[in-house]
Structures are given as C-alpha cells and as structure tokens.
Design an enzyme around this catalytic site. Structure first.
Site, PDB file in Angstrom:
ATOM      1  N   CYS A 181      -6.185   1.758   5.961  1.00  0.00           N
ATOM      2  CA  CYS A 181      -6.806   0.498   6.366  1.00  0.00           C
ATOM      3  C   CYS A 181      -6.211   0.047   7.702  1.00  0.00           C
ATOM      4  O   CYS A 181      -5.314   0.696   8.246  1.00  0.00           O
ATOM      5  CB  CYS A 181      -6.570  -0.565   5.293  1.00  0.00           C
ATOM      6  SG  CYS A 181      -4.839  -1.111   5.182  1.00  0.00           S
TER       7      CYS A 181
ATOM      8  N   CYS B 249      -2.337  -0.519   7.558  1.00  0.00           N
ATOM      9  CA  CYS B 249      -1.581   0.736   7.485  1.00  0.00           C
ATOM     10  C   CYS B 249      -1.718   1.535   8.770  1.00  0.00           C
ATOM     11  O   CYS B 249      -0.729   2.084   9.269  1.00  0.00           O
ATOM     12  CB  CYS B 249      -2.036   1.546   6.281  1.00  0.00           C
ATOM     13  SG  CYS B 249      -1.626   0.735   4.710  1.00  0.00           S
TER      14      CYS B 249
ATOM     15  N   GLU C  70       0.871   3.835   1.832  1.00  0.00           N
ATOM     16  CA  GLU C  70       1.318   4.232   3.174  1.00  0.00           C
ATOM     17  C   GLU C  70       2.509   3.398   3.639  1.00  0.00           C
ATOM     18  O   GLU C  70       3.451   3.925   4.236  1.00  0.00           O
ATOM     19  CB  GLU C  70       0.194   4.063   4.203  1.00  0.00           C
ATOM     20  CG  GLU C  70      -1.045   4.863   3.915  1.00  0.00           C
ATOM     21  CD  GLU C  70      -2.109   4.055   3.187  1.00  0.00           C
ATOM     22  OE1 GLU C  70      -1.803   3.412   2.156  1.00  0.00           O
ATOM     23  OE2 GLU C  70      -3.267   4.072   3.638  1.00  0.00           O
TER      24      GLU C  70
ATOM     25  N   HIS D  12       0.850  -1.183   0.000  1.00  0.00           N
ATOM     26  CA  HIS D  12       0.000   0.000   0.000  1.00  0.00           C
ATOM     27  C   HIS D  12       0.891   1.241   0.000  1.00  0.00           C
ATOM     28  O   HIS D  12       2.030   1.210   0.489  1.00  0.00           O
ATOM     29  CB  HIS D  12      -0.890   0.017   1.239  1.00  0.00           C
ATOM     30  CG  HIS D  12      -1.962  -1.022   1.225  1.00  0.00           C
ATOM     31  ND1 HIS D  12      -3.036  -0.971   2.073  1.00  0.00           N
ATOM     32  CD2 HIS D  12      -2.125  -2.142   0.481  1.00  0.00           C
ATOM     33  CE1 HIS D  12      -3.820  -2.012   1.852  1.00  0.00           C
ATOM     34  NE2 HIS D  12      -3.281  -2.737   0.887  1.00  0.00           N
TER      35      HIS D  12
END
Length: 158
Positions: free
Chosen positions: A84, A87, A56, A54
């Site tokens: 999410c 993260c 992040e 991801h």
C-alpha cells in the site's frame, strides 16, 4: 521468476497463513539478505490495534534491527500482496533493493496498480519491483479469507 523467488514467496505465504489463523488479513512478508531470510512477519493490525502493523512495516523494522542499518539496499522484500502507499513509502525511505509481491492490490496498491510510489520521480529512490510471484496462491488466500468473513457476517445479521 526464479526458483529462489518462489521459495521465498512460499515463506511469505506461510507467514500470511499465520495472520489468517489470528483472523488478520492474510498478508505475509519476508526480507532476504544475501539469500538468507533476516525478517519474517505477518499482518497484526487487529491484534495490536495499530493501523501501521502491516507485514511489510514489521519486517522492515526487524530487518533494520538485524542489520543495524536504516538502509536495506542489498535486501529483497517478498510480500503476498502489492504494498500500500504507507508501506511503499517506507520501502522507498529504507532504500530497499528489490520488492517482489504476489497479488496485485487493485484497491490500494502503490507499486503501480492504483498509484506508483515505488517509481515516483519526485522521490530520492526508486524501487525495483516485480509482481505476480505465485500470484494465484497469494490472491486465493485473500479472496477466500474475505469470502469467509462475508459469510460469517451474513450469518450474524440473520
């Protein structure tokens, strides 16, 4: 929302557009330290075949490498969608100073939309979170991406 917040979110949006060009879910992130961008990233899940890739997570790694520190208390993350649970957990572990996101994620958001890892009383750090920064632009990137995806799939199925 400050002009600086908008400026840094615009850079996160530029990163999200890079993901979109690669047919990745268009999420972008930047990490700022002392008003300077020290990490830029975008989703790379499909390209790397890695569910943890991801925006992040990639930005966190780049920022900790840049600062040679596992702690990011003086840093701000700008990300186009609410983090999410994976993260948000990593952001708590990094003791990030502040999280600014664009669009809420009503299906997987972990900074208040679905669950709130960012402010969980059982954890040793709480995140300072601000959502809604350039939310319409951030949400539009995602909704248009998935609209095009569904359209392509419908054509393929016919």
């Amino acid at each position: 929302m400050s002009k600086l917040d908008e400026m840094f979110m615009q850079e996160a949006i530029r990163q999200a557009k890079k993901a979109e060009q690669l047919d990745e879910v268009p999420v972008g992130a930047v990490i700022v330290y002392k008003n300077k961008i020290i990490a830029r990233s975008y989703n790379q899940v499909e390209m790397l075949k890695d569910p943890t890739a991801h925006a992040e997570m990639i930005a966190l790694t780049a920022a900790t490498n840049y600062l040679s520190s596992k702690w990011l208390q003086e840093c701000i993350l700008y990300v186009t969608i609410e983090p999410c649970s994976m993260c948000a957990g990593a952001l708590v572990l990094a003791r990030l100073g502040r999280v600014c996101f664009g669009a809420e994620d009503i299906k997987a958001g972990a900074c208040g939309s679905v669950i709130n890892i960012a402010h969980h009383k059982g954890l040793n750090h709480r995140l300072n979170v601000q959502g809604g920064i350039l939310a319409p632009q951030c949400a539009s990137l995602l909704s248009e991406f998935f609209k095009r995806k569904r359209k392509r799939q419908a054509v393929e199925w016919n």
